[in-house]
Design a protein around this motif. Sequence first.
Motif, PDB file in Angstrom:
ATOM      1  N   CYS A 141     -32.080  22.460  48.425  1.00 39.02           N
ATOM      2  CA  CYS A 141     -30.992  21.964  49.274  1.00 39.02           C
ATOM      3  C   CYS A 141     -29.809  22.925  49.330  1.00 39.02           C
ATOM      4  O   CYS A 141     -29.597  23.746  48.433  1.00 39.02           O
ATOM      5  N   PRO A 178     -33.588  18.539  43.474  1.00 46.55           N
ATOM      6  CA  PRO A 178     -33.141  18.877  44.829  1.00 46.55           C
ATOM      7  C   PRO A 178     -32.446  20.231  44.917  1.00 46.55           C
ATOM      8  O   PRO A 178     -32.371  20.832  45.990  1.00 46.55           O
ATOM      9  N   TYR A 201     -38.647  17.377  48.288  1.00 45.89           N
ATOM     10  CA  TYR A 201     -37.610  18.277  48.794  1.00 45.89           C
ATOM     11  C   TYR A 201     -38.201  19.541  49.414  1.00 45.89           C
ATOM     12  O   TYR A 201     -37.627  20.094  50.365  1.00 45.89           O
TER      13      TYR A 201
END
Length: 497
Positions: free
Chosen positions: A265, A261, A228
Amino acid sequence: MKAKYFMLVLNTAPLTPLADFDLLLIPTCKGLLKTRSKCPISLKQEDPELFNLIEHEKWRQFSSLELIASENFTSLAVMEANGSILTNKYSEGLPGARYYGGNEYIDQIENLCKKRALEAFRLNSEEWGVNVQPYSGSTANFAALTGMLEPNSRIMGLDLPSGGHLTHGYQTDKKKISSSSIYFQSMPYQVDPVTGYVDYEKLETNTHLFRPKLIICGASAYPRDWDYKKLRAIADGHQSYLMADIAHISGLVASGVQNNPFEYCDVVTTTTHKTLRGPRAGLIFYRKVAGQAKADSLESKIDFAVFPSTQGGPHNNTIAAIAVALKQAATPEFVAYAKQVIANSKQLASCLISRGYRLTTDGSDNHLLLWDLKPIGITGSKMEKVCDMMGITLNKNSVVGDKSAVSPGGIRIGTSALTSRGFVEADFKVVADFLNEAVELAVEIQASVPGGSKLLKDFAVTAAESPKIQELRSKVEAFAITFPMPGVDTSNIVKPQ
């Protein structure tokens, strides 16, 4: 006359319990009495035909080996919440802002679910919010895209043949398949054709040409973890949103046994029924930005995209069941489960590789394996058919180099469901033996199809006539029924006739 007849029955000699009246009343009166009866009518009484089908499905699940990577077994508590009286209530809108009255307890249930969602993934409510109303992972993804993007915005997601999901922008040369490709411009990225790993370098190169507004990471059939941090750097190069679809691995992420994540994100979506072991539904997590106007926030845009833009009233019974599953996911027992899922996946991969079989990426970091059957000369659809006949459920799946999703060259195998039934590494050695017998039998059956036909329908006819199928089915069943099954008292399960 109907009403008069009804009163006559009520005043006749004492018949108890009330259900005894069923023998005397004409259908219209019988129906009227039931609405006033203190004795609820069970499914078995009301609809024995459907009850019988459910009993057959219960036995199938108990007596089979469930290896579909997107399936799992929920607890009794989850099923009780999902089958509760909450199914009666309409609650369009959000807690505190409903379009119907009578939602004081529904609001508390939904807020509890949201609180538990953040706790399960160790998120700060000042930094993250969540919408728990999506009916599924697919609707969650489309609502997230609708909230973040204008129509025809550019998106990049992992290609379906590389293990991505339909909702990540999949299309073919002839047709736009998913709503994500119909309403947005899609350019997929792929895995390296040699290693099977996501090709991050090529992805970054293509972003300089395509300049996406959104990059989607996550997959439906990818056996490795995600970088990520690298994806965030690529997205930042074009001021793109980064969204992770962790539908398959959310239980592993919540347990801390996969990369996180949420560190990188903007939006994270997931289903709730795979490794998270809840009911079938979806969640959308969105990052909050301090000082941002509410109208410009992802919270406002995504909440509006869920309702009223893409859905109607939420399913309150399912939201309650999600809340139960999220409470369970925050326990040490669930962490132990997630670790065992991965241990079992690695054990199964090792067993298959030791027999000379080829797996995409030569193994797994998570709950699933991709088995490339092309070197054996059998299609994934035929292997799926043989396994189904012998009581092993898995699914055909595209692997690197495939050109058709209808008749792909591989199968996808998951360890989540059987781990929920208590399987450990030693048990997956037995599963590997069954799979080896299945593939050998599939090759044998294909060689004996009359006329050398390669059609699946001809293969299925020949397979159904093989005495080895029933022999293996009996072995699988004898093995499977020695294990418990969450949510069900297996001591009371009887094989339907």
